[in-house]
Scaffold this motif. Structure first.
Motif, mmCIF file in Angstrom:
data_model
loop_
_atom_site.group_PDB
_atom_site.id
_atom_site.type_symbol
_atom_site.label_atom_id
_atom_site.label_comp_id
_atom_site.label_asym_id
_atom_site.label_seq_id
_atom_site.Cartn_x
_atom_site.Cartn_y
_atom_site.Cartn_z
ATOM 1 N N SER A 109 43.012 53.781 39.549
ATOM 2 C CA SER A 109 43.573 52.431 39.681
ATOM 3 C C SER A 109 42.694 51.354 39.046
ATOM 4 C CB SER A 109 43.807 52.098 41.157
ATOM 5 O OG SER A 109 44.808 52.927 41.684
ATOM 6 N N ARG A 110 41.379 51.444 39.226
ATOM 7 C CA ARG A 110 40.498 50.407 38.670
ATOM 8 C C ARG A 110 40.554 50.411 37.147
ATOM 9 N NH1 ARG A 110 36.270 47.012 38.847
ATOM 10 N NH2 ARG A 110 34.573 47.310 37.363
ATOM 11 N N GLU A 111 40.498 51.570 36.533
ATOM 12 C CA GLU A 111 40.542 51.635 35.076
ATOM 13 C C GLU A 111 41.880 51.144 34.550
ATOM 14 O OE1 GLU A 111 38.190 52.226 32.832
ATOM 15 O OE2 GLU A 111 36.841 52.198 34.565
ATOM 16 N N VAL A 112 42.953 51.499 35.242
ATOM 17 C CA VAL A 112 44.278 51.023 34.827
ATOM 18 C C VAL A 112 44.346 49.501 34.944
ATOM 19 C CG1 VAL A 112 46.744 51.048 35.377
ATOM 20 C CG2 VAL A 112 45.452 53.186 35.372
ATOM 21 N N ALA A 113 43.773 48.947 36.010
ATOM 22 C CA ALA A 113 43.773 47.492 36.197
ATOM 23 C C ALA A 113 43.017 46.795 35.068
ATOM 24 C CB ALA A 113 43.157 47.136 37.544
ATOM 25 N N LEU A 114 41.899 47.368 34.627
ATOM 26 C CA LEU A 114 41.133 46.766 33.539
ATOM 27 C C LEU A 114 41.868 46.908 32.202
ATOM 28 C CD1 LEU A 114 37.501 47.850 34.493
ATOM 29 C CD2 LEU A 114 38.538 45.576 34.684
ATOM 30 N N LEU A 115 42.587 47.999 32.030
ATOM 31 C CA LEU A 115 43.415 48.142 30.832
ATOM 32 C C LEU A 115 44.545 47.114 30.840
ATOM 33 C CD1 LEU A 115 43.515 52.029 30.636
ATOM 34 C CD2 LEU A 115 42.728 50.514 28.801
ATOM 35 N N LEU A 116 45.145 46.895 32.010
ATOM 36 C CA LEU A 116 46.178 45.869 32.134
ATOM 37 C C LEU A 116 45.605 44.492 31.790
ATOM 38 C CD1 LEU A 116 48.999 44.882 32.963
ATOM 39 C CD2 LEU A 116 48.172 44.776 35.327
ATOM 40 N N ALA A 117 44.380 44.230 32.231
ATOM 41 C CA ALA A 117 43.747 42.948 31.933
ATOM 42 C C ALA A 117 43.582 42.769 30.424
ATOM 43 C CB ALA A 117 42.396 42.856 32.636
ATOM 44 N N ARG A 118 43.166 43.819 29.722
ATOM 45 C CA ARG A 118 43.034 43.733 28.258
ATOM 46 C C ARG A 118 44.387 43.418 27.613
ATOM 47 N NH1 ARG A 118 39.883 48.327 29.674
ATOM 48 N NH2 ARG A 118 37.722 48.259 28.943
ATOM 49 N N ARG A 188 49.230 30.620 30.814
ATOM 50 C CA ARG A 188 47.846 30.160 30.905
ATOM 51 C C ARG A 188 47.176 30.672 32.172
ATOM 52 N NH1 ARG A 188 48.820 23.862 29.016
ATOM 53 N NH2 ARG A 188 49.008 24.292 26.763
ATOM 54 N N ARG A 189 47.936 30.702 33.265
ATOM 55 C CA ARG A 189 47.376 31.188 34.527
ATOM 56 C C ARG A 189 47.035 32.670 34.426
ATOM 57 N NH1 ARG A 189 50.840 29.728 39.688
ATOM 58 N NH2 ARG A 189 50.363 27.681 38.795
ATOM 59 N N TRP A 190 47.955 33.448 33.838
ATOM 60 C CA TRP A 190 47.687 34.881 33.677
ATOM 61 C C TRP A 190 46.486 35.117 32.763
ATOM 62 C CZ3 TRP A 190 53.506 35.994 32.531
ATOM 63 C CH2 TRP A 190 54.202 36.062 33.741
ATOM 64 N N ALA A 191 46.412 34.360 31.671
ATOM 65 C CA ALA A 191 45.308 34.526 30.729
ATOM 66 C C ALA A 191 43.970 34.286 31.423
ATOM 67 C CB ALA A 191 45.477 33.580 29.543
ATOM 68 N N ALA A 192 43.891 33.215 32.224
ATOM 69 C CA ALA A 192 42.650 32.899 32.931
ATOM 70 C C ALA A 192 42.317 33.972 33.965
ATOM 71 C CB ALA A 192 42.772 31.531 33.599
ATOM 72 N N LYS A 193 43.326 34.438 34.676
ATOM 73 C CA LYS A 193 43.114 35.457 35.710
ATOM 74 C C LYS A 193 42.563 36.745 35.123
ATOM 75 C CE LYS A 193 45.771 38.602 38.661
ATOM 76 N NZ LYS A 193 47.132 38.946 39.171
ATOM 77 N N TYR A 194 43.185 37.226 34.060
ATOM 78 C CA TYR A 194 42.771 38.513 33.502
ATOM 79 C C TYR A 194 41.489 38.403 32.698
ATOM 80 C CZ TYR A 194 47.147 40.434 35.175
ATOM 81 O OH TYR A 194 48.170 40.856 35.984
ATOM 82 N N ARG A 195 41.245 37.243 32.072
ATOM 83 C CA ARG A 195 39.965 37.038 31.400
ATOM 84 C C ARG A 195 38.829 37.058 32.414
ATOM 85 N NH1 ARG A 195 37.680 38.315 27.327
ATOM 86 N NH2 ARG A 195 39.382 37.536 26.029
ATOM 87 N N ARG A 196 39.046 36.421 33.560
ATOM 88 C CA ARG A 196 38.040 36.405 34.620
ATOM 89 C C ARG A 196 37.777 37.821 35.142
ATOM 90 N NH1 ARG A 196 40.200 32.706 37.096
ATOM 91 N NH2 ARG A 196 41.436 33.860 38.627
ATOM 92 N N MET A 197 38.834 38.616 35.281
ATOM 93 C CA MET A 197 38.685 39.994 35.751
ATOM 94 C C MET A 197 37.812 40.804 34.791
ATOM 95 S SD MET A 197 41.680 42.844 36.416
ATOM 96 C CE MET A 197 42.583 41.722 37.501
ATOM 97 N N LEU A 198 38.033 40.637 33.480
ATOM 98 C CA LEU A 198 37.238 41.366 32.495
ATOM 99 C C LEU A 198 35.789 40.890 32.499
ATOM 100 C CD1 LEU A 198 39.742 41.524 29.497
ATOM 101 C CD2 LEU A 198 39.099 43.382 31.047
ATOM 102 N N ASP A 199 35.598 39.571 32.607
ATOM 103 C CA ASP A 199 34.233 39.034 32.636
ATOM 104 C C ASP A 199 33.464 39.568 33.840
ATOM 105 O OD1 ASP A 199 34.724 37.632 30.327
ATOM 106 O OD2 ASP A 199 35.121 35.720 31.336
ATOM 107 N N GLU A 200 34.117 39.612 34.990
ATOM 108 C CA GLU A 200 33.450 40.097 36.199
ATOM 109 C C GLU A 200 33.105 41.582 36.102
ATOM 110 O OE1 GLU A 200 36.163 39.091 39.298
ATOM 111 O OE2 GLU A 200 35.575 36.959 39.351
ATOM 112 N N ALA A 201 33.897 42.326 35.339
ATOM 113 C CA ALA A 201 33.638 43.757 35.164
ATOM 114 C C ALA A 201 32.678 44.018 34.007
ATOM 115 C CB ALA A 201 34.949 44.503 34.937
#
Length: 211
Positions: A109-118, A188-201
């Motif tokens: 699940s975590r790897e899939v979530a990070l792929l979704l973020a990309r 814009r909200r989605w972009a910020a959310k997923y960019r933040r997720m990638l930065d934190e990882a």
């Protein structure tokens, strides 16, 4: 599930030919399914690489690329050994059996979530978003003009046109405008959310291949 296996079969054909890039037009409405497929593809030696080189953001269909990894042959051989029935109805790597075949197991699940973020960072990117919005606005304007012209020819009188067609045009215009504003805010909200997720990882995305 049939779609997932069909596209996996095509990916494995690319692997047999030793192709550096495997191109995949968006086959699902859900980006989550695409992220799950990207996880599966990685197990066979092809890593999600963003938009395909020939992709044109002016078209509504996304086309993605998967780049062959350095250890692709070993990855594919190991995965085929562990999942010999993946193309014949068996479970896909990291996915729950049954259903669409693209529901990740907890350990994936975590790897899939990070792929979704990309993927979401890519599809909400400013240059692609602007061109897709331009495409949508052009389509909406053409649709309104067609309705306007047809109404002008079919209206029984000028009064009938003014009272029957123009309110419809006005209502549709307001609806398109509201959808446009809401779409921009959500993007814009989605972009910020997923960019933040990638930065934190600690995930660098997109990858600078020239650096």
């Amino acid at each position: 599930m049939a779609a997932a296996r069909r596209h996996l079969r095509k990916l494995l054909l690319s692997a047999e030919r030793g192709e550096e890039l495997h191109v995949l037009p968006m086959p699902w409405l859900s980006h989550r399914k695409l992220a799950s497929f990207a996880y599966v593809a990685e197990q066979y030696g092809y890593r999600y690489d963003g938009f395909a080189p020939e992709y044109s953001p002016s078209t509504p269909t996304h086309v993605f690329a998967f780049r062959r990894t350095a250890d692709a042959q070993q990855r594919a051989a190991s995965t085929m050994e562990q999942y010999p029935d993946a193309l014949r109805g068996g479970p896909l790597p990291g996915m729950r059996p049954g259903g669409s075949g693209l529901r990740p197991l907890p350990e994936a699940s975590r790897e899939v979530a990070l792929l979704l973020a990309r993927i979401m960072v890519d599809v909400t990117g400013s240059q692609y978003r602007r061109k897709r919005i331009r495409f949508a606005v052009t389509a909406a304007v053409i649709g309104l003009v067609v309705i306007l012209v047809r109404g002008a020819f079919t209206a029984a009188s000028v009064d009938g046109f003014l009272t029957g067609i123009l309110p419809v045009i006005g209502g549709l215009s307001l609806l398109f405008l509201a959808a446009y504003v809401l779409g921009r805010r959500l993007s814009r909200r989605w972009a910020a959310k997923y960019r933040r997720m990638l930065d934190e990882a600690g995930v660098e995305w997109p990858i600078n291949r020239l650096g």
